[in-house]
Design a protein around this motif. Structure first.
Motif, PDB file in Angstrom:
ATOM      1  N   GLU A  95      31.843  33.375  39.785  1.00 24.70           N
ATOM      2  CA  GLU A  95      30.531  33.714  40.356  1.00 24.70           C
ATOM      3  C   GLU A  95      29.402  33.399  39.379  1.00 24.70           C
ATOM      4  O   GLU A  95      28.313  32.997  39.788  1.00 24.70           O
ATOM      5  CB  GLU A  95      30.473  35.197  40.736  1.00 24.70           C
ATOM      6  CG  GLU A  95      31.439  35.603  41.824  1.00 24.70           C
ATOM      7  CD  GLU A  95      32.834  35.916  41.309  1.00 24.70           C
ATOM      8  OE1 GLU A  95      33.049  35.928  40.062  1.00 24.70           O
ATOM      9  OE2 GLU A  95      33.730  36.134  42.151  1.00 24.70           O
ATOM     10  N   VAL A 116      24.233  41.840  35.144  1.00 27.22           N
ATOM     11  CA  VAL A 116      25.163  42.215  36.215  1.00 27.22           C
ATOM     12  C   VAL A 116      26.493  41.484  36.078  1.00 27.22           C
ATOM     13  O   VAL A 116      27.560  42.110  36.040  1.00 27.22           O
ATOM     14  CB  VAL A 116      24.533  41.924  37.608  1.00 27.22           C
ATOM     15  CG1 VAL A 116      25.527  42.239  38.718  1.00 27.22           C
ATOM     16  CG2 VAL A 116      23.248  42.711  37.797  1.00 27.22           C
ATOM     17  N   GLN A 117      26.441  40.158  35.987  1.00 26.84           N
ATOM     18  CA  GLN A 117      27.682  39.386  36.036  1.00 26.84           C
ATOM     19  C   GLN A 117      28.472  39.418  34.730  1.00 26.84           C
ATOM     20  O   GLN A 117      29.702  39.428  34.771  1.00 26.84           O
ATOM     21  CB  GLN A 117      27.374  37.950  36.469  1.00 26.84           C
ATOM     22  CG  GLN A 117      26.878  37.883  37.908  1.00 26.84           C
ATOM     23  CD  GLN A 117      26.516  36.481  38.345  1.00 26.84           C
ATOM     24  OE1 GLN A 117      25.911  35.717  37.596  1.00 26.84           O
ATOM     25  NE2 GLN A 117      26.879  36.134  39.565  1.00 26.84           N
ATOM     26  N   GLN A 173      30.448  42.692  34.671  1.00 23.83           N
ATOM     27  CA  GLN A 173      31.518  42.669  35.677  1.00 23.83           C
ATOM     28  C   GLN A 173      32.683  41.789  35.235  1.00 23.83           C
ATOM     29  O   GLN A 173      33.838  42.098  35.512  1.00 23.83           O
ATOM     30  CB  GLN A 173      30.985  42.165  37.021  1.00 23.83           C
ATOM     31  CG  GLN A 173      30.132  43.175  37.751  1.00 23.83           C
ATOM     32  CD  GLN A 173      29.587  42.622  39.061  1.00 23.83           C
ATOM     33  OE1 GLN A 173      29.659  41.433  39.344  1.00 23.83           O
ATOM     34  NE2 GLN A 173      29.009  43.511  39.864  1.00 23.83           N
ATOM     35  N   ALA A 174      32.384  40.696  34.556  1.00 21.62           N
ATOM     36  CA  ALA A 174      33.434  39.789  34.079  1.00 21.62           C
ATOM     37  C   ALA A 174      33.927  40.171  32.688  1.00 21.62           C
ATOM     38  O   ALA A 174      34.723  39.445  32.102  1.00 21.62           O
ATOM     39  CB  ALA A 174      32.911  38.352  34.071  1.00 21.62           C
ATOM     40  N   GLN A 175      33.468  41.300  32.160  1.00 18.05           N
ATOM     41  CA  GLN A 175      33.837  41.799  30.838  1.00 18.05           C
ATOM     42  C   GLN A 175      33.558  40.765  29.747  1.00 18.05           C
ATOM     43  O   GLN A 175      34.366  40.558  28.832  1.00 18.05           O
ATOM     44  CB  GLN A 175      35.293  42.245  30.825  1.00 18.05           C
ATOM     45  CG  GLN A 175      35.550  43.391  31.774  1.00 18.05           C
ATOM     46  CD  GLN A 175      37.000  43.786  31.862  1.00 18.05           C
ATOM     47  OE1 GLN A 175      37.889  43.068  31.424  1.00 18.05           O
ATOM     48  NE2 GLN A 175      37.252  44.948  32.437  1.00 18.05           N
TER      49      GLN A 175
END
Length: 199
Positions: free
Chosen positions: A3, A125-126, A129-131
């Motif tokens: 993403e 944000v991303q 979320q993707a650590q």
């Protein structure tokens, strides 16, 4: 993590002042020197990703974004006026402004509000979320910076391929005028957004 790359691809490769200048440089036969401008764009994006990734988005306040928008708008307006003026001079009608350097690409992208619109959602944000943290922030920033430099480079190559279709000096002059007016409109939008952020 996919993403992140899809969002970055859409944001970075959509038309904007940096990509449009590169396209026009390709059409105008500016030469492969324009790639240093693209490298400056990539370096600026890498720096923005690193700074927001490690320092957090809190340092990018509304006031700072407003100042960046005003500076970016003023610089884009300057380039627009140079392009429009060149279109009325027969000896320079086929040339882009001569300041498409690494530094100009770096500064233009650093003050481009569109850059922060791309960076902030990815970092705030991303990335979490993707650590993406620690050393991964550095690696992702370098990779995303390279993607950002590839955007204007691809526009330059596309323009270079299209130049045969627009070699007529009259078409070139009108293309410069349209490009200049488009950049001027973008500059006014940046200046207005900067004003709103500062008021």
């Amino acid at each position: 993590m996919l993403e992140i790359f899809i969002f970055a691809l859409v944001m970075m490769y959509s038309p904007g002042p940096v990509n449009m200048l590169s396209l026009f440089a390709g059409v105008s036969d500016y030469g492969w020197r324009a790639l240093r401008f693209c490298a400056g764009v990539g370096a600026a994006m890498c720096l923005l990703f690193l700074a927001t990734g490690y320092l957090g988005s809190s340092f990018m306040t509304g006031v700072l974004q407003g100042v960046a928008a005003l500076i970016g708008g003023a610089y884009i307006a300057y380039l627009a006026v140079k392009i429009i003026k060149a279109s009325f001079s027969s000896q320079h009608a086929d040339r882009t402004p001569q300041n498409l350097t690494f530094v100009s690409g770096f500064l233009m992208q650093l003050t481009n509000p569109k850059a922060m619109v791309a960076v902030l959602p990815i970092v705030t944000v991303q990335f979490p979320q993707a650590q993406v943290e620690g050393l991964m922030i550095l690696l992702m920033s370098v990779f995303l910076g390279a993607m950002a430099g590839g955007a204007p480079a691809s526009y330059f190559v596309a323009g270079h391929r299209l130049k045969q279709a627009v070699l007529n000096p009259t078409i070139m002059r009108w293309l410069q005028r349209v490009m200049g007016v488009t950049l001027l409109a973008l500059a006014l939008q940046f200046l207005y957004n900067g004003y709103l952020l500062l008021s």
